[in-house]
Design a protein around this motif. Structure first.
Motif, PDB file in Angstrom:
ATOM      1  N   VAL A 123      41.943  37.625 -21.027  1.00  9.92           N
ATOM      2  CA  VAL A 123      40.905  37.447 -22.316  1.00  9.92           C
ATOM      3  C   VAL A 123      40.176  36.101 -22.220  1.00  9.92           C
ATOM      4  N   ALA A 124      38.869  36.235 -22.409  1.00 13.36           N
ATOM      5  CA  ALA A 124      38.409  34.733 -22.296  1.00 13.36           C
ATOM      6  C   ALA A 124      38.609  34.096 -23.595  1.00 13.36           C
ATOM      7  N   ARG A 125      38.606  32.717 -23.632  1.00 11.50           N
ATOM      8  CA  ARG A 125      38.702  31.881 -24.624  1.00 11.50           C
ATOM      9  C   ARG A 125      37.894  32.154 -25.942  1.00 11.50           C
ATOM     10  N   ALA A 126      38.368  32.339 -27.063  1.00 12.58           N
ATOM     11  CA  ALA A 126      37.431  32.465 -28.190  1.00 12.58           C
ATOM     12  C   ALA A 126      38.315  32.234 -29.414  1.00 12.58           C
ATOM     13  N   SER A 127      37.740  32.409 -30.770  1.00 10.68           N
ATOM     14  CA  SER A 127      38.530  32.185 -31.842  1.00 10.68           C
ATOM     15  C   SER A 127      39.348  33.350 -32.312  1.00 10.68           C
ATOM     16  N   VAL A 128      40.254  33.327 -33.428  1.00  9.31           N
ATOM     17  CA  VAL A 128      40.779  34.396 -33.890  1.00  9.31           C
ATOM     18  C   VAL A 128      41.506  33.987 -35.275  1.00  9.31           C
ATOM     19  N   PRO A 129      41.388  34.900 -36.384  1.00 13.43           N
ATOM     20  CA  PRO A 129      42.071  34.299 -37.488  1.00 13.43           C
ATOM     21  C   PRO A 129      43.546  34.485 -37.307  1.00 13.43           C
ATOM     22  N   ARG A 130      44.189  33.374 -37.939  1.00 13.81           N
ATOM     23  CA  ARG A 130      45.731  33.667 -38.029  1.00 13.81           C
ATOM     24  C   ARG A 130      46.205  34.884 -38.461  1.00 13.81           C
ATOM     25  N   ALA A 131      45.395  35.604 -39.666  1.00 14.55           N
ATOM     26  CA  ALA A 131      45.883  36.759 -40.099  1.00 14.55           C
ATOM     27  C   ALA A 131      45.933  37.841 -39.025  1.00 14.55           C
ATOM     28  N   ASP A 132      45.202  37.694 -38.167  1.00  9.63           N
ATOM     29  CA  ASP A 132      45.162  38.653 -37.064  1.00  9.63           C
ATOM     30  C   ASP A 132      46.318  38.480 -36.113  1.00  9.63           C
ATOM     31  N   VAL A 133      46.493  37.042 -35.835  1.00 14.89           N
ATOM     32  CA  VAL A 133      47.684  36.608 -35.075  1.00 14.89           C
ATOM     33  C   VAL A 133      48.975  37.262 -35.744  1.00 14.89           C
ATOM     34  N   ALA A 134      49.152  37.246 -36.941  1.00 10.37           N
ATOM     35  CA  ALA A 134      50.527  37.762 -37.751  1.00 10.37           C
ATOM     36  C   ALA A 134      50.419  39.108 -37.509  1.00 10.37           C
ATOM     37  N   ALA A 135      49.406  39.772 -37.417  1.00  9.91           N
ATOM     38  CA  ALA A 135      49.409  41.393 -37.378  1.00  9.91           C
ATOM     39  C   ALA A 135      49.772  41.763 -35.973  1.00  9.91           C
ATOM     40  N   VAL A 136      49.397  41.138 -35.053  1.00  4.32           N
ATOM     41  CA  VAL A 136      49.667  41.488 -33.666  1.00  4.32           C
ATOM     42  C   VAL A 136      51.222  41.081 -33.453  1.00  4.32           C
ATOM     43  N   LEU A 137      51.606  40.013 -33.966  1.00  2.22           N
ATOM     44  CA  LEU A 137      53.040  39.765 -33.885  1.00  2.22           C
ATOM     45  C   LEU A 137      53.824  40.659 -34.313  1.00  2.22           C
ATOM     46  N   ALA A 138      53.386  41.265 -35.820  1.00  4.27           N
ATOM     47  CA  ALA A 138      54.212  42.280 -36.159  1.00  4.27           C
ATOM     48  C   ALA A 138      54.143  43.699 -35.350  1.00  4.27           C
ATOM     49  N   ALA A 139      53.016  43.749 -34.697  1.00  9.40           N
ATOM     50  CA  ALA A 139      52.706  45.099 -34.052  1.00  9.40           C
ATOM     51  C   ALA A 139      53.646  45.122 -32.777  1.00  9.40           C
ATOM     52  N   VAL A 140      53.710  44.069 -31.932  1.00  8.61           N
ATOM     53  CA  VAL A 140      54.451  44.046 -30.835  1.00  8.61           C
ATOM     54  C   VAL A 140      56.195  43.960 -30.879  1.00  8.61           C
ATOM     55  N   LEU A 141      56.420  43.422 -32.068  1.00  8.27           N
ATOM     56  CA  LEU A 141      57.836  42.990 -32.067  1.00  8.27           C
ATOM     57  C   LEU A 141      58.755  44.227 -31.894  1.00  8.27           C
ATOM     58  N   ASP A 142      58.562  45.430 -32.303  1.00 12.18           N
ATOM     59  CA  ASP A 142      59.303  46.701 -31.999  1.00 12.18           C
ATOM     60  C   ASP A 142      58.691  47.541 -31.162  1.00 12.18           C
ATOM     61  N   ARG A 143      57.822  47.205 -30.110  1.00 15.35           N
ATOM     62  CA  ARG A 143      57.265  48.066 -28.978  1.00 15.35           C
ATOM     63  C   ARG A 143      57.888  47.656 -27.773  1.00 15.35           C
ATOM     64  N   PRO A 144      58.999  48.227 -27.137  1.00 18.05           N
ATOM     65  CA  PRO A 144      59.497  48.051 -25.889  1.00 18.05           C
ATOM     66  C   PRO A 144      58.508  47.807 -24.833  1.00 18.05           C
ATOM     67  N   ALA A 145      57.445  48.597 -24.918  1.00 20.80           N
ATOM     68  CA  ALA A 145      56.317  48.374 -23.837  1.00 20.80           C
ATOM     69  C   ALA A 145      55.767  47.102 -23.888  1.00 20.80           C
ATOM     70  N   THR A 146      55.834  46.149 -24.736  1.00 20.90           N
ATOM     71  CA  THR A 146      55.120  44.814 -24.791  1.00 20.90           C
ATOM     72  C   THR A 146      56.268  43.909 -24.159  1.00 20.90           C
ATOM     73  N   ILE A 147      57.509  44.189 -23.813  1.00 20.99           N
ATOM     74  CA  ILE A 147      58.584  43.332 -23.438  1.00 20.99           C
ATOM     75  C   ILE A 147      57.902  42.954 -21.802  1.00 20.99           C
ATOM     76  N   GLY A 148      58.089  41.486 -21.521  1.00 23.71           N
ATOM     77  CA  GLY A 148      57.698  41.090 -20.236  1.00 23.71           C
ATOM     78  C   GLY A 148      56.204  40.840 -20.224  1.00 23.71           C
ATOM     79  N   HIS A 149      55.500  40.772 -21.144  1.00 23.06           N
ATOM     80  CA  HIS A 149      54.029  40.598 -21.050  1.00 23.06           C
ATOM     81  C   HIS A 149      53.714  39.068 -21.739  1.00 23.06           C
ATOM     82  N   GLN A 150      52.635  38.487 -21.207  1.00 26.40           N
ATOM     83  CA  GLN A 150      52.032  37.504 -21.642  1.00 26.40           C
ATOM     84  C   GLN A 150      50.586  37.671 -21.895  1.00 26.40           C
ATOM     85  N   TRP A 151      49.941  37.617 -23.158  1.00 28.06           N
ATOM     86  CA  TRP A 151      48.650  37.923 -23.548  1.00 28.06           C
ATOM     87  C   TRP A 151      47.841  36.931 -24.148  1.00 28.06           C
TER      88      TRP A 151
END
Length: 219
Positions: A172-200
């Motif tokens: 994904v190309a460089r752009a801005s993002v609110p910290r609040a959306d970063v926090a929401a993504v962290l919460a979303a990936v935490l307990d999803r096994p399918a996200t393991i081993g990914h760098q996004w």
């Protein structure tokens, strides 16, 4: 899960704690200063004291006791202190990963920064170069472990309100993002096994967070 957040009083971490509580998790905020306790406990977090620059991996492991996952969200701050880019952004991550191993914790989510694997331009300032190199090396070290890792690399962080819509993926190309959306993504990936081993990379975009995570994990 009981989730320990390294850098528990950081700007993203303070947004993450209530999201974890809402999702049924128990956040544990690691902080250096006792003065942060009241604020963080009001956000639903257990508070444990740890100086991540002065303490070693054994102390980290003791602070991780009883936890099921680690979120590394610490950063050396925006000032010109080059040394703290190494002691916080790099060494803090290395000690956290080793402590997770010592504590028997497999799940590890790390907040990094977009495009840090790219060559640093010759005219880049020394502080920014130190920051990029610290994040790059921390990510490489985490990828080399046998932990169940996920690395989230936000673009330029803002304090705008959450949009709930992001772009997420390895290229994904460089752009801005609110910290609040970063926090929401962290919460979303935490307990999803399918996200393991990914760098996004993570920026503002058009997809709802759940859909963005599902699509990125399926690619």
């Amino acid at each position: 899960m009981r989730v320990v957040i390294v850098g528990g009083h950081g700007q993203i971490a303070r947004l993450l704690h209530p999201l974890l509580v809402k999702a049924g998790h128990e956040p544990v905020a690691l902080v250096r200063n006792e003065s942060h306790r009241t604020e963080l406990e009001a956000a639903g977090a257990e508070v444990r004291l740890l100086d991540i620059e002065q303490e070693g991996a054994d102390a980290f492991a003791r602070a991780f006791a009883g936890c099921d996952a680690v979120v590394f969200a610490a950063g050396g701050g925006p000032d010109g202190n080059i040394e703290r880019k190494r002691t916080v952004d790099l060494e803090g991550s290395l000690k956290s990963a080793e402590a997770a191993r010592l504590a028997g914790i497999q799940r590890f989510v790390q907040v990094s920064a977009i495009d840090v694997d790219n060559p640093v331009a010759p005219d880049t300032g020394e502080v920014w170069r130190a920051y990029v190199e610290a994040k790059r090396d921390a990510d490489a070290a985490l990828r080399a472990t046998d932990l169940d890792w996920t690395i989230i690399r936000p673009g330029r962080l803002t304090d705008e309100p959450a949009t709930g819509r992001v772009g997420l993926g390895p290229d994904v190309a460089r752009a801005s993002v609110p910290r609040a959306d970063v926090a929401a993504v962290l919460a979303a990936v935490l307990d999803r096994p399918a996200t393991i081993g990914h760098q996004w990379n993570l920026v503002s975009g058009d997809l709802g967070i759940a859909e963005a995570v599902d699509r990125a994990a399926a690619d």
